[in-house]
Write an enzyme that holds these catalytic residues in place. Structure first.
Site, short mmCIF file in Angstrom:
data_model
loop_
_atom_site.label_atom_id
_atom_site.label_comp_id
_atom_site.label_asym_id
_atom_site.label_seq_id
_atom_site.Cartn_x
_atom_site.Cartn_y
_atom_site.Cartn_z
N ALA A 90 32.43 75.58 -25.15
CA ALA A 90 32.93 76.96 -25.16
C ALA A 90 31.92 77.87 -24.48
CB ALA A 90 33.19 77.43 -26.58
N THR A 135 25.42 73.82 -16.85
CA THR A 135 25.80 73.95 -15.44
C THR A 135 24.61 73.79 -14.50
OG1 THR A 135 26.59 75.57 -13.82
CG2 THR A 135 25.55 76.47 -15.77
N ASP A 136 24.89 73.42 -13.26
CA ASP A 136 23.81 73.32 -12.26
C ASP A 136 23.28 74.71 -11.87
OD1 ASP A 136 25.98 74.22 -10.76
OD2 ASP A 136 25.86 72.64 -9.24
N GLU A 137 24.03 75.77 -12.21
CA GLU A 137 23.60 77.12 -11.78
C GLU A 137 22.30 77.55 -12.43
OE1 GLU A 137 26.53 80.14 -11.47
OE2 GLU A 137 28.10 78.76 -10.85
N TYR A 186 25.69 85.17 -15.65
CA TYR A 186 26.28 83.94 -16.21
C TYR A 186 25.23 82.84 -16.30
CZ TYR A 186 28.54 79.34 -16.02
OH TYR A 186 28.86 78.02 -16.24
N LYS A 200 23.55 80.86 -19.54
CA LYS A 200 23.61 79.40 -19.75
C LYS A 200 22.19 78.83 -19.82
CE LYS A 200 26.71 76.94 -19.83
NZ LYS A 200 27.58 76.45 -20.95
P1 NAD Z 1 36.77 77.97 -19.30
O1 NAD Z 1 36.43 79.40 -19.09
O2 NAD Z 1 37.94 77.39 -18.60
O3 NAD Z 1 36.98 77.69 -20.87
C1 NAD Z 1 36.12 78.22 -21.83
C2 NAD Z 1 36.75 78.01 -23.21
O4 NAD Z 1 35.86 78.55 -24.17
C3 NAD Z 1 38.10 78.72 -23.38
O5 NAD Z 1 39.02 77.88 -24.02
C4 NAD Z 1 37.76 79.92 -24.26
O6 NAD Z 1 38.83 80.35 -25.07
C5 NAD Z 1 36.60 79.37 -25.08
N1 NAD Z 1 35.72 80.43 -25.57
C6 NAD Z 1 35.19 81.46 -24.85
N2 NAD Z 1 34.47 82.26 -25.67
C7 NAD Z 1 34.54 81.73 -26.91
C8 NAD Z 1 33.99 82.11 -28.17
N3 NAD Z 1 33.25 83.21 -28.31
N4 NAD Z 1 34.24 81.32 -29.23
C9 NAD Z 1 35.01 80.20 -29.11
N5 NAD Z 1 35.57 79.82 -27.95
C10 NAD Z 1 35.33 80.57 -26.86
O7 NAD Z 1 35.44 77.18 -18.95
P2 NAD Z 1 35.25 75.76 -18.23
O8 NAD Z 1 35.26 75.97 -16.77
O9 NAD Z 1 36.16 74.78 -18.84
O10 NAD Z 1 33.75 75.43 -18.65
C11 NAD Z 1 33.45 74.75 -19.86
C12 NAD Z 1 31.95 74.56 -19.99
O11 NAD Z 1 31.47 73.81 -18.90
C13 NAD Z 1 31.18 75.89 -19.97
O12 NAD Z 1 30.13 75.78 -20.89
C14 NAD Z 1 30.66 75.99 -18.55
O13 NAD Z 1 29.46 76.72 -18.51
C15 NAD Z 1 30.44 74.53 -18.21
N6 NAD Z 1 30.57 74.16 -16.79
C16 NAD Z 1 31.66 74.56 -16.06
C17 NAD Z 1 31.78 74.14 -14.74
C18 NAD Z 1 32.97 74.52 -13.89
O14 NAD Z 1 32.97 74.24 -12.69
N7 NAD Z 1 34.01 75.11 -14.44
C19 NAD Z 1 30.77 73.35 -14.16
C20 NAD Z 1 29.66 73.00 -14.95
C21 NAD Z 1 29.57 73.39 -16.26
O1 DAU Z 2 28.28 75.15 -10.31
C1 DAU Z 2 28.95 75.13 -11.53
C2 DAU Z 2 29.64 76.45 -11.74
O2 DAU Z 2 30.74 76.49 -10.84
C3 DAU Z 2 30.12 76.65 -13.19
O3 DAU Z 2 29.01 76.71 -14.03
C4 DAU Z 2 30.92 77.96 -13.30
O4 DAU Z 2 31.44 78.08 -14.61
C5 DAU Z 2 32.06 77.91 -12.31
O5 DAU Z 2 32.77 79.13 -12.34
C6 DAU Z 2 31.55 77.63 -10.89
O6 DAU Z 2 30.83 78.79 -10.36
P1 DAU Z 2 31.05 79.32 -8.87
O7 DAU Z 2 30.68 80.73 -8.82
O8 DAU Z 2 30.44 78.40 -7.88
O9 DAU Z 2 32.67 79.12 -8.77
P2 DAU Z 2 33.82 80.05 -8.17
O10 DAU Z 2 35.07 79.23 -8.18
O11 DAU Z 2 33.86 81.39 -8.79
O12 DAU Z 2 33.37 80.24 -6.66
C7 DAU Z 2 33.15 79.13 -5.78
C8 DAU Z 2 32.65 79.68 -4.45
O13 DAU Z 2 33.72 80.41 -3.82
C9 DAU Z 2 31.50 80.66 -4.60
O14 DAU Z 2 30.62 80.50 -3.51
C10 DAU Z 2 32.19 82.03 -4.51
C11 DAU Z 2 33.37 81.78 -3.59
N1 DAU Z 2 34.58 82.60 -3.84
C12 DAU Z 2 35.06 82.64 -5.11
C13 DAU Z 2 36.18 83.38 -5.42
C14 DAU Z 2 36.71 83.45 -6.83
C15 DAU Z 2 35.22 83.26 -2.80
O15 DAU Z 2 34.79 83.18 -1.61
N2 DAU Z 2 36.33 83.99 -3.10
C16 DAU Z 2 36.83 84.11 -4.36
O16 DAU Z 2 37.85 84.83 -4.55
#
Ligand code: NAD
Ligand code: DAU
Length: 351
Positions: free
Chosen positions: A84, A132-134, A157, A161
């Protein structure tokens, strides 16, 4: 072995794939999904497993320490898989405090509940923090992120993290909680909220709306299919060593603009449009503030030590993904109803 596992964020994008994998693969585990159901949480992501006898749902906000403690006390979980979070970088730029509350305070609340429940008996327990790698910052001169790359978060963000990762390690050091952390690259696949690049662009292509490319589209991301991340989480949870970190990634780097062109081309084919039609929607807009240039994960540790590797080639994964959004228009319509239009207008009107 019977286990009672608390998965947080199981109604979100990655969490829903993790919950599905665990409920189906481990019928002898009781899987408890804790989720606040924010805009990003959607129980429709997991309707296929909602009636499984080993699945349980709890609508709880992690910031509510009393509610988290009560749940832990009632169920005496053996393990936590903590996903979450507030996860979208652009939202963290508009509202950083929300990210501190959920990602930092929420994580500490969960750690405290585990610490109190497991006090005096840490045997067989596990607190798995999904990160996350960020947290490693932005790569400018080539190279990769390794597990020992110093933290250098650049957005609210990633700072939240990184802070949560530090708390998890501090609780391991101070209270001896058995922890494991993984840091993954960008995920893509079904059920991702259309604020993130790939589903947002697929939805805009469908609706013949502009495709807002930030800056020059030169930023690089390393994309991994979400089910492969869920498989990696399964491996780290079961085979990872206490106190260790595992980087997860697909060795699959793309500049945004090249990735967007692949999406446009594939979508044209799948939607029966003339080649080049969707590319005409590409619109360069004002860059994201503090936009990280490049992320790239070295995933050799998890590959060598735990035997994990991605199962899908990117071309196959992206086609599957675009097809999923085309076939699940109802899912997209539902998540883009309500507040989505307001979010979109606020986020993109001034770019
Ligand atoms: P998401 O935003 O799709 O989902 C987040 C979930 O957490 C949702 O279901 C939301 O309701 C719940 N949540 C948010 N705040 C909450 C709170 N206060 N209490 C309880 N639940 C809560 O996120 P995601 O993309 O599925 O990412 C999941 C995890 O993986 C995160 O920790 C994120 O940092 C990490 N992550 C994401 C990516 C990516 O590319 N999306 C990559 C690497 C790591
Ligand atoms: O690297 C892992 C991370 O990847 C996770 O920890 C984050 O939760 C996840 O959101 C993601 O972060 P990014 O910022 O890389 O993802 P996003 O999809 O928002 O954007 C991907 C790339 O595209 C980034 O360089 C920004 C660009 N972008 C994004 C949006 C939404 C655009 O050019 N236009 C857009 O409208």
């Amino acid at each position: 072995m019977n286990r009672k596992i608390l998965i947080s964020g199981g109604a979100g994008f990655i969490g829903s794939h993790v919950v599905r994998l665990f409920v189906n693969k481990y019928p002898n585990y009781q899987i408890h999904n804790l989720d606040k159901l924010t805009y990003a949480g959607n129980l429709k992501n997991i309707t296929d497993i909602e009636k499984a006898p080993n699945y349980h749902f709890h609508k709880i906000d992690l910031v509510d320490a009393a509610a988290v403690n009560q749940l832990f006390t009632a169920h005496q979980f053996d393990a936590v898989i903590h996903l979450a979070a507030e996860s979208h970088v652009d939202r963290s730029i508009s509202n950083p405090l929300e990210f501190v509350m959920t990602n930092v305070v929420g994580t500490v609340n969960l750690l405290n509940a585990a610490k109190d429940c497991w006090k005096g008996n840490m045997e067989g327990k596990r607190f798995y923090h999904v990160s996350t790698d960020e947290v490693y910052g932005s790569l400018h001169d080539g190279g990769f992120f390794y597990e020992d790359t110093p933290y250098d978060p650049q957005s609210p963000y990633s700072a939240s993290k990184a802070s949560s990762d530090h708390f998890v390690r501090a609780y391991h050091n101070t209270y001896k909680i058995p922890v494991v952390i993984s840091n993954c690259s960008n995920n893509y696949g079904p059920n991702q909220f259309p604020e993130k690049l790939i589903p947002l662009f697929i939805n805009n292509i469908r609706n013949n709306k502009p495709l807002p490319v930030y800056g020059k589209g030169e930023n690089v991301r390393d994309w991994l299919y979400v089910v492969d991340h869920a498989r990696a989480i399964d491996d780290v949870f079961h085979k990872g060593k206490n106190g260790e970190t595992y980087n997860i990634g697909g060795f699959n780097e793309w500049t945004n603009i090249d990735l967007i062109k692949v999406i446009c081309k594939t979508a044209d084919r799948l939607l029966g449009r003339a080649e080049g039609e969707s590319e005409k929607l590409i619109t360069y807009v004002t860059d994201r503030a503090g936009h990280d240039l490049r992320y790239a994960i070295d995933a050799n540790k998890i590959m060598k030590e735990l035997g994990w590797e991605p199962s899908l080639q990117f071309e196959e994964g992206i086609e599957k993904t675009i097809n999923w959004y085309i076939e699940n228009q109802l899912w997209m319509d539902e998540v883009t109803s309500g507040d989505y239009a307001k979010y979109y207008d606020t986020m993109y009107a001034e770019r």
